[in-house]
Design an enzyme around this catalytic site. Sequence first.
Site, mmCIF file in Angstrom:
data_model
loop_
_atom_site.group_PDB
_atom_site.id
_atom_site.type_symbol
_atom_site.label_atom_id
_atom_site.label_comp_id
_atom_site.label_asym_id
_atom_site.label_seq_id
_atom_site.Cartn_x
_atom_site.Cartn_y
_atom_site.Cartn_z
ATOM 1 N N ARG A 171 -5.733 -4.734 -1.581
ATOM 2 C CA ARG A 171 -4.818 -5.328 -2.872
ATOM 3 C C ARG A 171 -4.859 -6.858 -2.797
ATOM 4 N NH1 ARG A 171 -4.090 -0.486 -4.067
ATOM 5 N NH2 ARG A 171 -4.098 0.838 -2.586
ATOM 6 N N ARG B 56 -2.859 4.783 5.404
ATOM 7 C CA ARG B 56 -2.777 5.180 6.969
ATOM 8 C C ARG B 56 -3.182 4.681 8.592
ATOM 9 N NH1 ARG B 56 -4.334 8.272 3.080
ATOM 10 N NH2 ARG B 56 -5.968 8.454 3.583
ATOM 11 N N SER C 103 15.477 7.229 1.443
ATOM 12 C CA SER C 103 16.000 9.270 0.916
ATOM 13 C C SER C 103 16.541 9.587 0.640
ATOM 14 C CB SER C 103 16.130 9.849 2.175
ATOM 15 O OG SER C 103 15.905 11.577 1.711
ATOM 16 N N GLY C 104 15.625 9.497 -1.081
ATOM 17 C CA GLY C 104 16.904 10.593 -2.135
ATOM 18 C C GLY C 104 17.115 11.726 -1.499
ATOM 19 N N GLU D 297 11.442 5.324 4.375
ATOM 20 C CA GLU D 297 12.510 4.714 3.315
ATOM 21 C C GLU D 297 12.812 5.405 3.028
ATOM 22 O OE1 GLU D 297 10.331 5.498 -1.563
ATOM 23 O OE2 GLU D 297 8.810 6.432 0.419
ATOM 24 N N PHE E 274 1.254 2.080 -2.215
ATOM 25 C CA PHE E 274 1.636 1.422 -0.268
ATOM 26 C C PHE E 274 0.826 2.491 0.364
ATOM 27 C CE2 PHE E 274 3.312 -2.859 1.167
ATOM 28 C CZ PHE E 274 2.507 -2.681 2.366
ATOM 29 N N MET E 275 1.474 3.774 0.309
ATOM 30 C CA MET E 275 0.660 4.483 1.511
ATOM 31 C C MET E 275 0.035 5.187 1.329
ATOM 32 S SD MET E 275 5.207 5.587 1.562
ATOM 33 C CE MET E 275 6.410 4.833 1.861
#
Length: 235
Positions: A189, A83, A92-93, A90, A79-80
């Site tokens: 898409r 741009r 964040s881990g 998003e 998806f990203m």
Amino acid sequence: MTIAQRSEITATLDPDNLAGSDAKICQAARVSTLGSAAAESGEASGLINYLMRDRHGSPFEHGQLSFLVEAPIFVAREFMRHRAGWSYNETSGRYRELVPVFYIPDRKRPLVQEGKPGAYTFVDGTHEQYGITRWEHEQAYRTAWSSYQRMLKAGVAKEIARDVLPVGLFTSFYATCNPRSLMHFLSLRTRVPSATFPSFPQQEIEKVAQDMEEAFAEHFPLTYIAYTNNGRVCP
């Protein structure tokens, strides 16, 4: 160890972050000839169709749609690649412990690729292929999640422990765009045979695109009709 399995991928429109209309697109187009009087002009399907047909694209940037996308990481990364005209934030881990929700393809998802690159199709798998696909996904997810948890319990930083997690882990992100950038996204898409330039997206990201297209059609109906009537080509 319990992990959640999910096959549904969604994009939900944020109504609090929706702006613009077909009328605003017309006003933006008319300002070049009407000046400040463009604010008094109404919407017109003929004008929008003209803009779309002759690819006068900038008026379609006067609007905004924002979506909360819930999808596996591999969809988010695909998806990203979009741009221009997009903004993202998003989960964040690095700052939070992630949640064990993982993507499992459902029985409707074709598994077998036939043909060569650039000219291939996907067909249904056998009962055995679906079985091994589900089993292998589950095993890999459990192994990776156990490793992640062991590192966290040992005091390893979240931003390091997350390295072992697979791209099938679900993530959440906001994606905000204007109608023009959304049309470009949809042209690449979605799989629509009638499009001037047919595209062949991966099924998982196409599901996101379909949700977005429904919202686009509802809130910018004249623009959407012109887009589809002109071959789904982004102006």
